[in-house]
Scaffold this motif. Sequence first.
Motif, mmCIF file in Angstrom:
data_model
loop_
_atom_site.group_PDB
_atom_site.id
_atom_site.type_symbol
_atom_site.label_atom_id
_atom_site.label_comp_id
_atom_site.label_asym_id
_atom_site.label_seq_id
_atom_site.Cartn_x
_atom_site.Cartn_y
_atom_site.Cartn_z
ATOM 1 N N UNK A 72 0.863 -1.177 0.000
ATOM 2 C CA UNK A 72 0.000 0.000 0.000
ATOM 3 C C UNK A 72 0.897 1.223 0.000
ATOM 4 N N UNK A 73 0.317 2.387 -0.279
ATOM 5 C CA UNK A 73 1.116 3.604 -0.420
ATOM 6 C C UNK A 73 1.303 4.314 0.910
ATOM 7 N N UNK A 74 2.468 4.954 1.062
ATOM 8 C CA UNK A 74 2.705 5.852 2.183
ATOM 9 C C UNK A 74 2.397 7.272 1.722
ATOM 10 N N UNK A 75 3.328 8.193 1.935
ATOM 11 C CA UNK A 75 3.113 9.571 1.491
ATOM 12 C C UNK A 75 3.264 9.717 -0.015
ATOM 13 N N UNK A 76 2.764 10.835 -0.543
ATOM 14 C CA UNK A 76 2.842 11.100 -1.979
ATOM 15 C C UNK A 76 3.016 12.595 -2.217
ATOM 16 N N UNK A 77 3.707 12.939 -3.297
ATOM 17 C CA UNK A 77 3.925 14.344 -3.652
ATOM 18 C C UNK A 77 4.358 14.412 -5.110
ATOM 19 N N UNK A 78 3.968 15.490 -5.773
ATOM 20 C CA UNK A 78 4.437 15.703 -7.133
ATOM 21 C C UNK A 78 5.883 16.188 -7.102
ATOM 22 N N UNK A 79 6.699 15.621 -7.979
ATOM 23 C CA UNK A 79 8.081 16.026 -8.086
ATOM 24 C C UNK A 79 8.266 17.093 -9.143
ATOM 25 N N UNK A 80 9.467 17.682 -9.235
ATOM 26 C CA UNK A 80 9.733 18.687 -10.269
ATOM 27 C C UNK A 80 9.691 18.106 -11.677
ATOM 28 N N UNK A 81 9.676 16.778 -11.803
ATOM 29 C CA UNK A 81 9.554 16.136 -13.114
ATOM 30 C C UNK A 81 8.101 15.978 -13.547
ATOM 31 N N UNK A 82 7.163 16.458 -12.708
ATOM 32 C CA UNK A 82 5.752 16.370 -13.044
ATOM 33 C C UNK A 82 5.103 15.051 -12.703
ATOM 34 N N UNK A 83 5.860 14.097 -12.166
ATOM 35 C CA UNK A 83 5.321 12.786 -11.805
ATOM 36 C C UNK A 83 4.811 12.800 -10.362
ATOM 37 N N UNK A 84 3.795 11.985 -10.096
ATOM 38 C CA UNK A 84 3.315 11.808 -8.730
ATOM 39 C C UNK A 84 4.130 10.696 -8.080
ATOM 40 N N UNK A 85 5.039 11.067 -7.177
ATOM 41 C CA UNK A 85 5.893 10.109 -6.489
ATOM 42 C C UNK A 85 5.238 9.684 -5.186
ATOM 43 N N UNK A 86 5.430 8.422 -4.823
ATOM 44 C CA UNK A 86 4.885 7.924 -3.569
ATOM 45 C C UNK A 86 5.775 6.797 -3.042
ATOM 46 N N UNK A 87 5.679 6.574 -1.743
ATOM 47 C CA UNK A 87 6.358 5.428 -1.146
ATOM 48 C C UNK A 87 5.384 4.258 -1.084
ATOM 49 N N UNK A 88 5.923 3.050 -1.062
ATOM 50 C CA UNK A 88 5.069 1.873 -0.861
ATOM 51 C C UNK A 88 5.760 0.909 0.094
ATOM 52 N N UNK A 89 4.949 0.152 0.809
ATOM 53 C CA UNK A 89 5.488 -0.807 1.767
ATOM 54 C C UNK A 89 4.467 -1.920 1.998
ATOM 55 N N UNK A 99 2.644 8.414 -13.746
ATOM 56 C CA UNK A 99 2.735 9.469 -14.760
ATOM 57 C C UNK A 99 1.336 10.022 -15.013
ATOM 58 N N UNK A 100 1.098 11.315 -14.745
ATOM 59 C CA UNK A 100 -0.244 11.877 -14.938
ATOM 60 C C UNK A 100 -0.731 11.836 -16.383
ATOM 61 N N UNK A 101 0.195 11.784 -17.337
ATOM 62 C CA UNK A 101 -0.194 11.784 -18.750
ATOM 63 C C UNK A 101 -0.567 10.385 -19.238
ATOM 64 N N UNK A 102 0.265 9.397 -18.907
ATOM 65 C CA UNK A 102 0.028 8.039 -19.399
ATOM 66 C C UNK A 102 -0.724 7.162 -18.402
ATOM 67 N N UNK A 103 -0.749 7.606 -17.113
ATOM 68 C CA UNK A 103 -1.330 6.836 -16.012
ATOM 69 C C UNK A 103 -0.612 5.483 -15.833
ATOM 70 N N UNK A 104 0.675 5.455 -16.171
ATOM 71 C CA UNK A 104 1.477 4.263 -15.985
ATOM 72 C C UNK A 104 2.394 4.437 -14.783
ATOM 73 N N UNK A 105 2.674 3.317 -14.099
ATOM 74 C CA UNK A 105 3.539 3.318 -12.929
ATOM 75 C C UNK A 105 4.972 2.930 -13.306
ATOM 76 N N UNK A 106 5.908 3.345 -12.451
ATOM 77 C CA UNK A 106 7.274 2.843 -12.488
ATOM 78 C C UNK A 106 7.743 2.734 -11.047
#
Length: 332
Positions: A72-89, A99-106
């Motif tokens: 599940x996700x921990x905190x989340x924040x948009x980075x300067x690259x425009x991606x929504x970054x989050x932690x998971x554990x 990625x807000x444009x493609x809605x794909x994860x990495x």
Amino acid sequence: MTVSAADPLGGFAEYPDPLHAPCEGIYHAPSDQIYVEEIVNPGSNGNIGSLGVLDPVTGEIARYPLPVPGTTAGGAAFGPDGKLWFTYFGASSGVAFLDPDTRLFNAFPTPSPNSTPTDIWPGPDNAMYFTESIAQNLGRIDLTTHQITEVPIPGGGLNVPTTIIMPGAGAKMMFSAALANRIVEYDTATGEFTHHDVPTPGAVPQGLTLGADGAIWFSETLGAKIGRIDPISGDITEYPIATPEVPVPSMGPLVLGSDGNLWSANGGFTGGSTIGRFDTTTHHIDYFPLPRPGSGPCDIDSVAAATGKLVIGQTTGGAIAVAEIEELNAIK
């Protein structure tokens, strides 16, 4: 399909998200959408949580199960690259982006397999910084190479269980060490840690933000106070926030609003249901009740607050609440 309240109740518009325990809502100004961290949303790949994308016009939430099984996700924040970054554990640990444009994860696993990263925020050096609660590290992922480095946090063991991380003054990042009862600063230029011990024993400091006065302000969840760390001397001053109206605030995340006041989400997993407004000059606090009792506001978006909008995840209430700071200030 989910729909918002037809009319704001007490200054708050609500967007129901039942059965998914929404903990955090992150406002995405380019699209006027709200990204929602949902703690509960079992998917076909065995994951636990998801990220949702809320359209405030229609009230619809599009859900994207996390890509790593058993997490599940921990905190989340948009980075300067425009991606929504989050932690998971959970079954494994790491950081990832949507990625807000493609809605794909990495996804990028942490070098420490059971690190349990809890929060993440952009740093001053083209990187995202995150706290690792179990491994007791401060993590950094480079936004160009996606290489992760981990720095041990002084204190060791369970002495420094890290929670919320935010940018500090200059090149610093700051985070709360709740059970260690301290606020910690990390200088990204020198690698130096500075500890600020909270005077009230067992205060459980969590929410923290850099105030308009350059000081670090933080909430004390069990201490029922707001603290201020002087930017020059490092001295801490504490201000009681319990009132007859709200005798047990259980204050969590704290953010700086566009009006210069500090706004807080109060209740979290204790079932509280208020938003606080603290005047850093008069030290007076006002509380605004959320529309639904026992809603458990978990987090409040600091980026949105800086632009005049409060976006609040209500974990036990199963909803996202949104309010304009100007409209709340007109109420009282």
